[in-house]
Enzyme design. Structure first.
Site, short mmCIF file in Angstrom:
data_model
loop_
_atom_site.label_atom_id
_atom_site.label_comp_id
_atom_site.label_asym_id
_atom_site.label_seq_id
_atom_site.Cartn_x
_atom_site.Cartn_y
_atom_site.Cartn_z
N ILE A 187 0.72 -1.37 -0.01
CA ILE A 187 -0.17 -0.07 0.03
C ILE A 187 0.93 1.38 -0.03
O ILE A 187 0.48 2.51 -0.42
CB ILE A 187 -0.86 -0.07 1.29
CG1 ILE A 187 -2.09 0.82 0.93
CG2 ILE A 187 -0.33 0.35 2.65
CD1 ILE A 187 -3.21 0.35 2.01
N VAL A 206 3.63 -5.47 10.54
CA VAL A 206 2.42 -6.42 10.52
C VAL A 206 3.09 -7.51 11.09
O VAL A 206 4.07 -8.34 10.63
CB VAL A 206 2.02 -6.58 9.02
CG1 VAL A 206 0.70 -7.51 9.06
CG2 VAL A 206 1.46 -5.19 8.53
N HIS A 212 5.69 -12.20 6.26
CA HIS A 212 5.75 -11.84 4.80
C HIS A 212 7.13 -11.39 4.18
O HIS A 212 8.10 -11.15 4.84
CB HIS A 212 4.73 -10.77 4.69
CG HIS A 212 4.84 -9.59 5.56
ND1 HIS A 212 4.63 -9.45 6.90
CD2 HIS A 212 5.81 -8.48 5.01
CE1 HIS A 212 5.14 -8.06 7.39
NE2 HIS A 212 5.78 -7.58 6.12
N MET A 213 7.11 -11.52 3.10
CA MET A 213 8.66 -11.28 2.29
C MET A 213 7.96 -9.99 1.25
O MET A 213 7.25 -9.98 0.36
CB MET A 213 8.51 -12.60 1.52
CG MET A 213 10.12 -12.28 0.59
SD MET A 213 10.41 -13.84 -0.34
CE MET A 213 11.36 -14.66 0.95
P1 5GP Z 1 6.62 -4.72 7.54
O1 5GP Z 1 7.24 -3.38 7.90
O2 5GP Z 1 6.00 -5.35 8.54
O3 5GP Z 1 7.70 -5.71 6.92
O4 5GP Z 1 5.79 -4.35 6.34
C1 5GP Z 1 4.41 -4.28 6.20
C2 5GP Z 1 4.00 -3.77 4.91
O5 5GP Z 1 2.68 -3.93 4.77
C3 5GP Z 1 4.31 -2.34 5.06
O6 5GP Z 1 5.17 -2.05 3.80
C4 5GP Z 1 3.06 -1.50 4.66
O7 5GP Z 1 3.12 -0.48 3.82
C5 5GP Z 1 2.12 -2.74 4.12
N1 5GP Z 1 0.76 -2.82 4.35
C6 5GP Z 1 0.02 -2.49 5.45
N2 5GP Z 1 -0.92 -2.70 5.68
C7 5GP Z 1 -1.41 -2.93 4.32
C8 5GP Z 1 -2.39 -3.15 3.65
O8 5GP Z 1 -3.60 -3.12 4.20
N3 5GP Z 1 -2.63 -3.64 2.48
C9 5GP Z 1 -1.20 -3.52 1.66
N4 5GP Z 1 -1.41 -3.74 0.27
N5 5GP Z 1 -0.26 -3.34 2.35
C10 5GP Z 1 -0.20 -3.05 3.69
#
Ligand code: 5GP
Ligand code: ZN
Length: 115
Positions: A33, A98, A102-103
Site C-alpha cells: 500500500i 505487521v 511476509h516477504m
Molecule cells: P513490515 O514493515 O511489517 O515488514 O511491512 C508491512 C508492509 O505492509 C508495509 O510495507 C506496509 O506498507 C504494508 N501494508 C500494511 N497494511 C497494508 C494493507 O492493508 N494493504 C497492503 N497492500 N499493504 C499493507
C-alpha cells in the site's frame, strides 16, 4: 495480535478486497500500500505465522513457499534480469509492522542505497 484482527489474514480470507498478483495453495501476493520502489510486492502465507521465530517445520515450509513464489513473480513482473531484492523483517528493530510473516519483493530501480 491474533488471527482475528490480522490485516493480512483478512486480505487472505477475502474479508478485505485486494488484487492477488499471484496465489497458490500456501501464499498470495499483493502490491504494498506504501511502495518504496516502482515494484513493491508483499508475498504472504495464508496461514497466520507471526514471524521467523515460528515452529521450525511450519517456518521452513512457509519460507520455501515464499521463495518459490518470489521466483515466479519476478519472472511474471519481468524483473529477473534487471534485479530485485527480497526482504523479511523480524521484530521491532527491523521495522516489522505487521505481525504476520511476509516477504517484500522490491524492484524497478537501483536498490543499492537501501540497507
Ligand atoms: P513490515 O514493515 O511489517 O515488514 O511491512 C508491512 C508492509 O505492509 C508495509 O510495507 C506496509 O506498507 C504494508 N501494508 C500494511 N497494511 C497494508 C494493507 O492493508 N494493504 C497492503 N497492500 N499493504 C499493507
Ligand atoms: Zn495473520
Amino acid at each position: 495480535m491474533t488471527k482475528d484482527d490480522c490485516i493480512f489474514c483478512k486480505i487472505g480470507d477475502r474479508e478485505i478486497p485486494a488484487e492477488f498478483l499471484y496465489r497458490d495453495d500456501f501464499v498470495f501476493a499483493i502490491r504494498d500500500i506504501k511502495p518504496e520502489a516502482p515494484v513493491h510486492i508483499l508475498i504472504i502465507p495464508f496461514a497466520h505465522i507471526v514471524d521467523l521465530s515460528s515452529e521450525p517445520t511450519e517456518r521452513l515450509h512457509a519460507l520455501g513457499s515464499l521463495f518459490s513464489a518470489s521466483t515466479t513473480l519476478a519472472k511474471q513482473l519481468n524483473v529477473t534480469e534487471s534485479g530485485y531484492r527480497l526482504v523479511v523483517n523480524q521484530g521491532p528493530d527491523s521495522g516489522q509492522w505487521v505481525p504476520h510473516l511476509h516477504m517484500h519483493l522490491l524492484a524497478g530501480r537501483p536498490l543499492s542505497a537501501i540497507g
